[in-house]
Design a protein around this motif. Structure first.
Motif, PDB file in Angstrom:
ATOM      1  N   TRP A  86       0.822  -1.207   0.000  1.00  0.00           N
ATOM      2  CA  TRP A  86       0.000   0.000   0.000  1.00  0.00           C
ATOM      3  C   TRP A  86       0.863   1.267   0.000  1.00  0.00           C
ATOM      4  O   TRP A  86       0.445   2.318  -0.484  1.00  0.00           O
ATOM      5  CB  TRP A  86      -0.931   0.015   1.216  1.00  0.00           C
ATOM      6  CG  TRP A  86      -0.232  -0.270   2.513  1.00  0.00           C
ATOM      7  CD1 TRP A  86      -0.096  -1.485   3.112  1.00  0.00           C
ATOM      8  CD2 TRP A  86       0.452   0.658   3.355  1.00  0.00           C
ATOM      9  NE1 TRP A  86       0.615  -1.383   4.280  1.00  0.00           N
ATOM     10  CE2 TRP A  86       0.969  -0.071   4.451  1.00  0.00           C
ATOM     11  CE3 TRP A  86       0.681   2.024   3.297  1.00  0.00           C
ATOM     12  CZ2 TRP A  86       1.692   0.523   5.475  1.00  0.00           C
ATOM     13  CZ3 TRP A  86       1.409   2.633   4.311  1.00  0.00           C
ATOM     14  CH2 TRP A  86       1.900   1.886   5.389  1.00  0.00           C
ATOM     15  N   ALA A  87       2.076   1.164   0.555  1.00  0.00           N
ATOM     16  CA  ALA A  87       2.941   2.337   0.668  1.00  0.00           C
ATOM     17  C   ALA A  87       3.584   2.716  -0.665  1.00  0.00           C
ATOM     18  O   ALA A  87       4.289   3.722  -0.730  1.00  0.00           O
ATOM     19  CB  ALA A  87       4.019   2.095   1.723  1.00  0.00           C
ATOM     20  N   ARG A  88       3.351   1.938  -1.725  1.00  0.00           N
ATOM     21  CA  ARG A  88       3.864   2.324  -3.042  1.00  0.00           C
ATOM     22  C   ARG A  88       3.166   3.573  -3.565  1.00  0.00           C
ATOM     23  O   ARG A  88       3.692   4.264  -4.422  1.00  0.00           O
ATOM     24  CB  ARG A  88       3.628   1.192  -4.057  1.00  0.00           C
ATOM     25  CG  ARG A  88       4.296  -0.121  -3.744  1.00  0.00           C
ATOM     26  CD  ARG A  88       3.902  -1.152  -4.799  1.00  0.00           C
ATOM     27  NE  ARG A  88       4.345  -2.492  -4.453  1.00  0.00           N
ATOM     28  CZ  ARG A  88       4.051  -3.577  -5.160  1.00  0.00           C
ATOM     29  NH1 ARG A  88       3.289  -3.453  -6.251  1.00  0.00           N
ATOM     30  NH2 ARG A  88       4.484  -4.769  -4.781  1.00  0.00           N
ATOM     31  N   TYR A  89       1.987   3.849  -3.039  1.00  0.00           N
ATOM     32  CA  TYR A  89       1.129   4.864  -3.635  1.00  0.00           C
ATOM     33  C   TYR A  89       0.874   6.014  -2.660  1.00  0.00           C
ATOM     34  O   TYR A  89       0.629   5.799  -1.474  1.00  0.00           O
ATOM     35  CB  TYR A  89      -0.221   4.245  -4.046  1.00  0.00           C
ATOM     36  CG  TYR A  89      -0.066   2.954  -4.813  1.00  0.00           C
ATOM     37  CD1 TYR A  89       0.185   2.953  -6.176  1.00  0.00           C
ATOM     38  CD2 TYR A  89      -0.152   1.725  -4.165  1.00  0.00           C
ATOM     39  CE1 TYR A  89       0.335   1.776  -6.877  1.00  0.00           C
ATOM     40  CE2 TYR A  89      -0.002   0.531  -4.866  1.00  0.00           C
ATOM     41  CZ  TYR A  89       0.251   0.564  -6.213  1.00  0.00           C
ATOM     42  OH  TYR A  89       0.400  -0.607  -6.905  1.00  0.00           O
ATOM     43  N   LYS A  90       0.930   7.226  -3.191  1.00  0.00           N
ATOM     44  CA  LYS A  90       0.478   8.369  -2.411  1.00  0.00           C
ATOM     45  C   LYS A  90      -1.045   8.345  -2.312  1.00  0.00           C
ATOM     46  O   LYS A  90      -1.620   8.549  -1.250  1.00  0.00           O
ATOM     47  CB  LYS A  90       0.931   9.668  -3.077  1.00  0.00           C
ATOM     48  CG  LYS A  90       2.431   9.889  -3.081  1.00  0.00           C
ATOM     49  CD  LYS A  90       2.783  11.186  -3.777  1.00  0.00           C
ATOM     50  CE  LYS A  90       4.281  11.421  -3.781  1.00  0.00           C
ATOM     51  NZ  LYS A  90       4.642  12.687  -4.480  1.00  0.00           N
ATOM     52  N   VAL A  91      -1.675   8.106  -3.452  1.00  0.00           N
ATOM     53  CA  VAL A  91      -3.129   7.988  -3.522  1.00  0.00           C
ATOM     54  C   VAL A  91      -3.463   6.888  -4.516  1.00  0.00           C
ATOM     55  O   VAL A  91      -2.814   6.774  -5.558  1.00  0.00           O
ATOM     56  CB  VAL A  91      -3.791   9.309  -3.983  1.00  0.00           C
ATOM     57  CG1 VAL A  91      -5.299   9.122  -4.140  1.00  0.00           C
ATOM     58  CG2 VAL A  91      -3.509  10.442  -3.009  1.00  0.00           C
ATOM     59  N   ALA A  92      -4.427   6.079  -4.181  1.00  0.00           N
ATOM     60  CA  ALA A  92      -4.929   5.064  -5.106  1.00  0.00           C
ATOM     61  C   ALA A  92      -6.450   5.059  -5.020  1.00  0.00           C
ATOM     62  O   ALA A  92      -7.018   5.018  -3.923  1.00  0.00           O
ATOM     63  CB  ALA A  92      -4.365   3.683  -4.777  1.00  0.00           C
ATOM     64  N   ILE A  93      -7.101   5.134  -6.166  1.00  0.00           N
ATOM     65  CA  ILE A  93      -8.557   5.116  -6.228  1.00  0.00           C
ATOM     66  C   ILE A  93      -8.976   3.782  -6.829  1.00  0.00           C
ATOM     67  O   ILE A  93      -8.560   3.433  -7.940  1.00  0.00           O
ATOM     68  CB  ILE A  93      -9.104   6.265  -7.094  1.00  0.00           C
ATOM     69  CG1 ILE A  93      -8.514   7.603  -6.649  1.00  0.00           C
ATOM     70  CG2 ILE A  93     -10.623   6.299  -7.035  1.00  0.00           C
ATOM     71  CD1 ILE A  93      -8.913   8.035  -5.272  1.00  0.00           C
ATOM     72  N   THR A  94      -9.797   3.026  -6.125  1.00  0.00           N
ATOM     73  CA  THR A  94     -10.242   1.723  -6.613  1.00  0.00           C
ATOM     74  C   THR A  94     -11.761   1.628  -6.546  1.00  0.00           C
ATOM     75  O   THR A  94     -12.426   2.370  -5.816  1.00  0.00           O
ATOM     76  CB  THR A  94      -9.641   0.572  -5.776  1.00  0.00           C
ATOM     77  OG1 THR A  94     -10.114   0.664  -4.424  1.00  0.00           O
ATOM     78  CG2 THR A  94      -8.120   0.644  -5.787  1.00  0.00           C
ATOM     79  N   LYS A  95     -12.277   0.686  -7.311  1.00  0.00           N
ATOM     80  CA  LYS A  95     -13.704   0.387  -7.266  1.00  0.00           C
ATOM     81  C   LYS A  95     -14.022  -0.305  -5.944  1.00  0.00           C
ATOM     82  O   LYS A  95     -13.286  -1.173  -5.489  1.00  0.00           O
ATOM     83  CB  LYS A  95     -14.063  -0.533  -8.438  1.00  0.00           C
ATOM     84  CG  LYS A  95     -15.514  -0.975  -8.469  1.00  0.00           C
ATOM     85  CD  LYS A  95     -15.763  -1.920  -9.651  1.00  0.00           C
ATOM     86  CE  LYS A  95     -17.177  -2.454  -9.641  1.00  0.00           C
ATOM     87  NZ  LYS A  95     -17.417  -3.390 -10.774  1.00  0.00           N
TER      88      LYS A  95
END
Length: 228
Positions: A86-95
């Protein structure tokens, strides 16, 4: 934001680079997975918008405003990185899915090489996020290096992390105008029961009797001159 080269109205033979707001829709989970190490910076205005519009014809949306980021992430070449993908991303938007409730699991610490939850798999299927119920996964944080000024207590000023979810064109106008009228305190009215109910606690039925507040610093707690 991007710069565009435009001619100056008052000097048509001269040009200048002017910042311009450019709208881009992210349509899939992989497009909306904004990595911490990407050369493309996090959009200044990141909106989760609907097809509904307000009175002015603008899409009703919420702005996701991140004001702190965690430090460098563990290299993905490390086997244990899967437990904290999860720490790979600053922000992630998922369904939204009922099977994707958390970004990690308490049980991952028992076997970080085969974690119970691998967040990166939420993005691998690259589903569409258009006209769907969405989840925004935001990684925030700060780095605190212990230092002498942490004694006897750590000052929290300047230390903080978080994210703001702010309405953007969601309302037709500022909704706070419908809030109750403000209460005005003038000097000397702090003990007035008419404007400050907290000043009259002792007069209320069954109210507690509180001792006067006193403060004696660190007397009897720590003496720096006794340190050797």
């Amino acid at each position: 934001m991007q710069y565009v080269n435009v001619s100056l109205p008052w000097m048509p033979d001269r040009h200048a680079m002017i910042p311009q707001l450019v709208e881009r829709q992210l349509k899939t989970e992989q497009e909306a997975a904004l990595r911490y190490d990407s050369k493309t910076p996090l959009p200044r205005y990141l909106h989760i918008a609907s097809n509904l519009t307000n009175r002015w014809g603008h899409q009703r949306s919420y702005r996701l405003q991140v004001f702190s980021f965690s430090g460098d992430h563990l290299p993905e070449s490390q086997a244990e990185e899967r437990a904290m993908s999860w720490a790979r991303y600053k922000v992630a938007i998922t369904k939204h899915k009922d099977s994707e409730q958390t970004s990690s699991s308490l049980y991952s610490q028992n076997n970080i090489w085969t974690p119970a939850v691998d967040f990166s798999q939420y993005i691998e299927d690259n589903e569409s996020i258009v006209d769907q119920d969405l989840v925004a996964w935001v990684t925030t944080g700060f780095l605190h290096i212990p230092h002498a000024e942490d004694i006897p207590n750590t000052v929290t000023v300047g230390n903080g992390g978080g994210v703001l979810l702010r309405p953007h064109n969601y309302f037709d106008e500022d909704p706070s105008i419908y809030s109750a009228d403000a209460v005005y305190f003038s000097p000397g009215s702090e003990d007035s029961c008419d404007t400050n109910r907290m000043a009259c606690l002792a007069k209320e039925t069954c109210s507690p009797v509180l001792e006067p507040y006193t403060y004696h610093g660190f007397d009897g707690v720590m003496k720096f001159d006794e340190w050797s």
